[in-house]
Write an enzyme that holds these catalytic residues in place. Structure first.
Site, short mmCIF file in Angstrom:
data_model
loop_
_atom_site.label_atom_id
_atom_site.label_comp_id
_atom_site.label_asym_id
_atom_site.label_seq_id
_atom_site.Cartn_x
_atom_site.Cartn_y
_atom_site.Cartn_z
N ASP A 72 -92.19 -18.65 13.29
CA ASP A 72 -91.17 -19.47 13.97
C ASP A 72 -91.52 -20.95 13.83
O ASP A 72 -90.66 -21.79 13.52
CB ASP A 72 -91.02 -19.06 15.44
CG ASP A 72 -92.34 -18.87 16.18
OD1 ASP A 72 -93.41 -18.90 15.53
OD2 ASP A 72 -92.31 -18.71 17.42
N ASP A 77 -85.13 -18.77 1.58
CA ASP A 77 -83.77 -19.31 1.67
C ASP A 77 -83.81 -20.70 2.33
O ASP A 77 -83.12 -21.63 1.91
CB ASP A 77 -82.85 -18.39 2.49
CG ASP A 77 -82.07 -17.41 1.62
OD1 ASP A 77 -82.63 -16.99 0.58
OD2 ASP A 77 -80.93 -17.07 1.96
N TYR A 120 -89.47 -3.69 4.55
CA TYR A 120 -88.49 -3.32 3.54
C TYR A 120 -88.69 -1.89 3.05
O TYR A 120 -87.74 -1.22 2.67
CB TYR A 120 -88.59 -4.26 2.32
CG TYR A 120 -87.77 -5.52 2.41
CD1 TYR A 120 -87.94 -6.40 3.46
CD2 TYR A 120 -86.84 -5.83 1.43
CE1 TYR A 120 -87.20 -7.57 3.53
CE2 TYR A 120 -86.10 -7.00 1.49
CZ TYR A 120 -86.28 -7.86 2.54
OH TYR A 120 -85.54 -9.01 2.60
N LYS A 166 -96.96 -13.65 12.20
CA LYS A 166 -96.59 -13.60 13.61
C LYS A 166 -97.75 -12.89 14.31
O LYS A 166 -97.58 -11.85 14.96
CB LYS A 166 -95.25 -12.86 13.77
CG LYS A 166 -94.63 -12.94 15.14
CD LYS A 166 -94.07 -14.30 15.48
CE LYS A 166 -93.66 -14.36 16.94
NZ LYS A 166 -93.24 -15.71 17.38
N ASP A 200 -88.62 -13.62 2.55
CA ASP A 200 -87.19 -13.57 2.26
C ASP A 200 -86.49 -14.68 3.03
O ASP A 200 -85.72 -15.47 2.48
CB ASP A 200 -86.63 -12.20 2.65
CG ASP A 200 -85.12 -12.14 2.48
OD1 ASP A 200 -84.64 -12.59 1.42
OD2 ASP A 200 -84.44 -11.66 3.40
C1 IPM Z 1 -83.76 -11.78 -2.07
C2 IPM Z 1 -82.59 -11.01 -1.52
C3 IPM Z 1 -82.98 -9.55 -1.45
C4 IPM Z 1 -84.16 -9.41 -0.52
C5 IPM Z 1 -81.85 -8.61 -1.01
C6 IPM Z 1 -80.63 -8.78 -1.88
C7 IPM Z 1 -82.29 -7.18 -0.97
O1 IPM Z 1 -82.21 -11.52 -0.29
O2 IPM Z 1 -84.19 -11.48 -3.21
O3 IPM Z 1 -84.24 -12.68 -1.38
O4 IPM Z 1 -83.98 -9.35 0.70
O5 IPM Z 1 -85.28 -9.38 -1.01
MG MG Z 2 -83.23 -13.29 0.24
#
Ligand code: IPM
Ligand code: MG
Length: 355
Positions: free
Chosen positions: A221, A249, A142, A189, A245
């Site tokens: 993975d 999710d 990042y 990884k 990240d």
């Molecule tokens: C998160 C989001 C952010 C990230 C984006 C919006 C930059 O996806 O906080 O998970 O990738 O960290």
């Molecule tokens: Mg995110």
């Protein structure tokens, strides 16, 4: 206690959900005898519209001079055309790095009342899911050098980590595990990436100081598969920035709704930034249908981590749990045929359960 909180509503549903979290915080302050003052900060698309950049120095300074930051969400298709270094997301990254928030905590818990919302089979989640992603937040790909070659036919993003950066987040993960099931899974990884090999070495060394905590290591993975095959294997998942990240999710969806999950971004002192892990959902902005729970639970994390107000944090979490068990549902978590209420009504249902 007197709390100075910077509010960053941001874009899309950000203002809708931050408003509800503030109502709940005010109720907690009233019940428990605290005082809270708020300062609003523009960041993300709103800041691009007003000032031409996603995060101004003065916005960052206001955030930095507060005790804690509560953020809604940033971004939306309206700003899709702006160049990469000026995108709304840059505000988030600028706040994280500018405030030194290297430690991102993302708990994913299944509420029994919402177990039906999980896309996983009941047999897979029958023993519940309660995991914590500890994501490194200010390093890695990042923040590494990025760019294009002269004719634009090649692009690169550099992934880099130092032992220091890995050590400090590893300690946070082990400390967190001590308060939980004492199990850390390092996700990496290491079969391909040199940075991952440094993570393994460093985390294994740190683990020696935490002999009461089990450490296992898993390729990313495989981890993404195990998360849906056997989520109860996990307690604390320790990850570098991008893997965290992605996996957070995935972890959130296991619980049924991304609209329920809170996060804290911390450093070594009590300062922190708190935000829902979901995005700005511009398609439903201002329609009073967004789920404010993730932001309200983020406010609870704020009380816990930045102000050490454990009782007050629990009061919010209990109010959320009790509202859910009484059938309070916004649209995203309502089962088909179940009645759904609006953002503001959901906030009201939670705040009237604050004890
Ligand atoms: C998160 C989001 C952010 C990230 C984006 C919006 C930059 O996806 O906080 O998970 O990738 O960290
Ligand atoms: Mg995110």
């Amino acid at each position: 206690m007197n709390m100075n909180i910077a509010l960053v509503p941001g874009d899309g549903i950000g203002p809708d959900i931050v408003r509800e979290a503030v109502r709940v915080l005010d109720k907690v302050a009233e019940v428990y005898g605290h005082s809270i003052s708020y300062k609003e900060v523009d960041a993300g698309g709103v800041s691009i519209d007003k000032y031409g950049i996603p995060l101004t120095d003065s916005a960052l300074e206001t955030a930095a001079s507060s005790d804690a930051v509560l953020l809604g969400a940033v971004g939306g298709p309206k700003w899709d055309h702006v160049p990469g270094n000026l995108r709304p997301e840059k505000a988030l990254l600028g706040l994280r790095s500018g405030l030194g928030l290297f430690c991102n905590l993302r708990p994913a818990v299944i509420y029994p009342e919402l177990a039906d919302a999980s896309p996983l089979k009941p047999s897979v989640i029958s023993e519940g899911v309660d995991l914590l992603v500890v994501r490194e937040l200010t390093g890695g790909i990042y923040f590494g050098e990025k760019g294009r070659n002269a004719d634009g036919s090649e692009a690169f993003d550099v992934m880099k980590y130092s032992v220091k950066e890995i050590e400090r987040i590893a300690k946070k993960a082990f400390e967190a595990a001590r308060l939980r099931k004492k199990h850390v899974t390092l996700v990496d990884k290491a079969n391909v990436l040199e940075t991952s090999r440094l993570w393994r070495e460093t985390v294994s060394a740190v683990a020696k100081e935490y002999s009461d905590v089990d450490l296992d290591c898993m390729y990313v993975d495989n981890a993404s598969m195990q998360l849906v095959r056997d989520p109860k294997h996990f307690d604390v998942l320790l990850t570098e920035n991008m893997f965290g990240d992605i996996l957070s999710d995935e972890a959130s969806m296991i619980t049924g709704s991304i609209g329920m999950l809170a996060s804290a971004s911390l450093r070594d002192d009590s300062f922190g930034m708190y935000e829902p892990i979901h995005g700005s959902a511009p398609d439903i902005a201002g329609m009073n249908i967004a789920n404010p729970v993730a932001t309200i639970l983020s406010a609870a994390m704020m009380l816990r981590y930045s102000f050490s107000l454990e009782k007050e944090a629990r009061a919010i979490e209990n109010a959320v749990a009790s509202a859910l068990s009484d059938g309070v549902r916004t649209r995203d978590i309502a089962a088909t045929g179940e009645a759904a209420i609006g953002t503001a009504e959901c906030g009201s249902e939670i705040l009237r359960r604050i004890r």
